[in-house]
Design a protein around this motif. Structure first.
Motif, PDB file in Angstrom:
ATOM      1  N   GLY A  90     -32.374  64.192  53.918  1.00  0.00           N
ATOM      2  CA  GLY A  90     -32.600  62.899  53.365  1.00  0.00           C
ATOM      3  C   GLY A  90     -33.155  62.803  51.979  1.00  0.00           C
ATOM      4  O   GLY A  90     -33.958  63.886  51.355  1.00  0.00           O
ATOM      5  N   GLU A  91     -33.515  61.404  51.568  1.00  0.00           N
ATOM      6  CA  GLU A  91     -34.273  60.956  50.307  1.00  0.00           C
ATOM      7  C   GLU A  91     -34.992  61.197  50.568  1.00  0.00           C
ATOM      8  O   GLU A  91     -36.245  60.915  51.688  1.00  0.00           O
ATOM      9  CB  GLU A  91     -33.481  59.383  50.519  1.00  0.00           C
ATOM     10  N   THR A  92     -36.523  61.301  50.258  1.00  0.00           N
ATOM     11  CA  THR A  92     -37.448  61.261  49.943  1.00  0.00           C
ATOM     12  C   THR A  92     -38.451  60.153  48.329  1.00  0.00           C
ATOM     13  O   THR A  92     -37.490  59.970  47.962  1.00  0.00           O
ATOM     14  CB  THR A  92     -38.142  62.657  49.328  1.00  0.00           C
ATOM     15  N   HIS A 111     -37.828  60.761  45.211  1.00  0.00           N
ATOM     16  CA  HIS A 111     -36.477  60.845  45.300  1.00  0.00           C
ATOM     17  C   HIS A 111     -35.983  59.477  44.514  1.00  0.00           C
ATOM     18  O   HIS A 111     -35.556  59.087  43.787  1.00  0.00           O
ATOM     19  CB  HIS A 111     -35.429  61.003  46.106  1.00  0.00           C
ATOM     20  N   ARG A 112     -36.831  58.194  45.386  1.00  0.00           N
ATOM     21  CA  ARG A 112     -36.709  57.405  44.837  1.00  0.00           C
ATOM     22  C   ARG A 112     -37.435  56.698  44.071  1.00  0.00           C
ATOM     23  O   ARG A 112     -36.758  56.038  43.154  1.00  0.00           O
ATOM     24  CB  ARG A 112     -37.167  56.118  46.610  1.00  0.00           C
ATOM     25  N   TYR A 146     -35.058  58.219  41.247  1.00  0.00           N
ATOM     26  CA  TYR A 146     -34.499  57.328  40.708  1.00  0.00           C
ATOM     27  C   TYR A 146     -34.763  55.838  40.925  1.00  0.00           C
ATOM     28  O   TYR A 146     -33.650  54.750  39.616  1.00  0.00           O
ATOM     29  CB  TYR A 146     -33.532  57.173  42.117  1.00  0.00           C
ATOM     30  N   LYS A 177     -31.930  66.491  47.660  1.00  0.00           N
ATOM     31  CA  LYS A 177     -31.221  65.501  48.688  1.00  0.00           C
ATOM     32  C   LYS A 177     -30.549  65.395  49.110  1.00  0.00           C
ATOM     33  O   LYS A 177     -30.190  66.308  48.719  1.00  0.00           O
ATOM     34  CB  LYS A 177     -31.209  63.742  47.569  1.00  0.00           C
ATOM     35  N   ALA A 228     -34.872  65.022  42.642  1.00  0.00           N
ATOM     36  CA  ALA A 228     -35.751  64.251  42.110  1.00  0.00           C
ATOM     37  C   ALA A 228     -35.137  64.223  40.125  1.00  0.00           C
ATOM     38  O   ALA A 228     -34.994  63.153  39.917  1.00  0.00           O
ATOM     39  CB  ALA A 228     -37.118  64.141  41.894  1.00  0.00           C
ATOM     40  N   PHE A 251     -31.326  62.933  40.023  1.00  0.00           N
ATOM     41  CA  PHE A 251     -31.605  61.563  40.072  1.00  0.00           C
ATOM     42  C   PHE A 251     -32.160  60.856  38.835  1.00  0.00           C
ATOM     43  O   PHE A 251     -31.177  60.057  38.331  1.00  0.00           O
ATOM     44  CB  PHE A 251     -31.711  61.109  40.864  1.00  0.00           C
TER      45      PHE A 251
END
Length: 124
Positions: free
Chosen positions: A1-3, A6-7, A10, A31, A46, A49
């Protein structure tokens, strides 16, 4: 999933990206869409995004830490990036290619130093 990486990418949080990378975060981790039946759901790094959201500061952090550019100018996703992001990618791709060519040249010269010296002395 998202790490967390990544967040942060983003959302344009370059300082958090830098921290996570320094702590060993995997910048190439993709992701993976969770629980989707959509066959078109895609994986994304990452870097992808950050680029998709136009977060140039995060793109630069990730590239400086060696993130791989897997898209090319012909890819549909590449075309959706801002001109500034596209230019950053193209510049880094060109610099990385030049560095690779220089490394190859150095390797060849070292490998064949004796032969090169011999050729240079016999042609005088």
């Amino acid at each position: 999933g998202e790490t967390a990486l990544h967040r942060a990418a983003y959302r344009g949080r370059a300082e958090i990206l830098t921290y996570l990378i320094q702590k060993g975060a995997d910048i190439e981790r993709l992701k993976v869409p969770e629980q989707t039946t959509n066959p078109d759901a895609f994986l994304g790094s990452a870097l992808f995004f950050a680029a998709l959201r136009g977060k140039l500061n995060c793109v630069r952090v990730l590239l400086r830490h060696g993130a791989k550019i897997t898209l090319t100018p012909g890819d549909d996703h590449f075309q959706t990036f801002s001109d500034e992001i596209k230019q950053e990618f193209l510049t880094v791709m060109k610099l990385r290619k030049m560095r690779l060519l220089m490394e190859m040249n150095t390797t060849v010269r070292k490998k064949h130093k004796g032969k090169l010296d011999e050729l240079l002395t016999t042609t005088k």
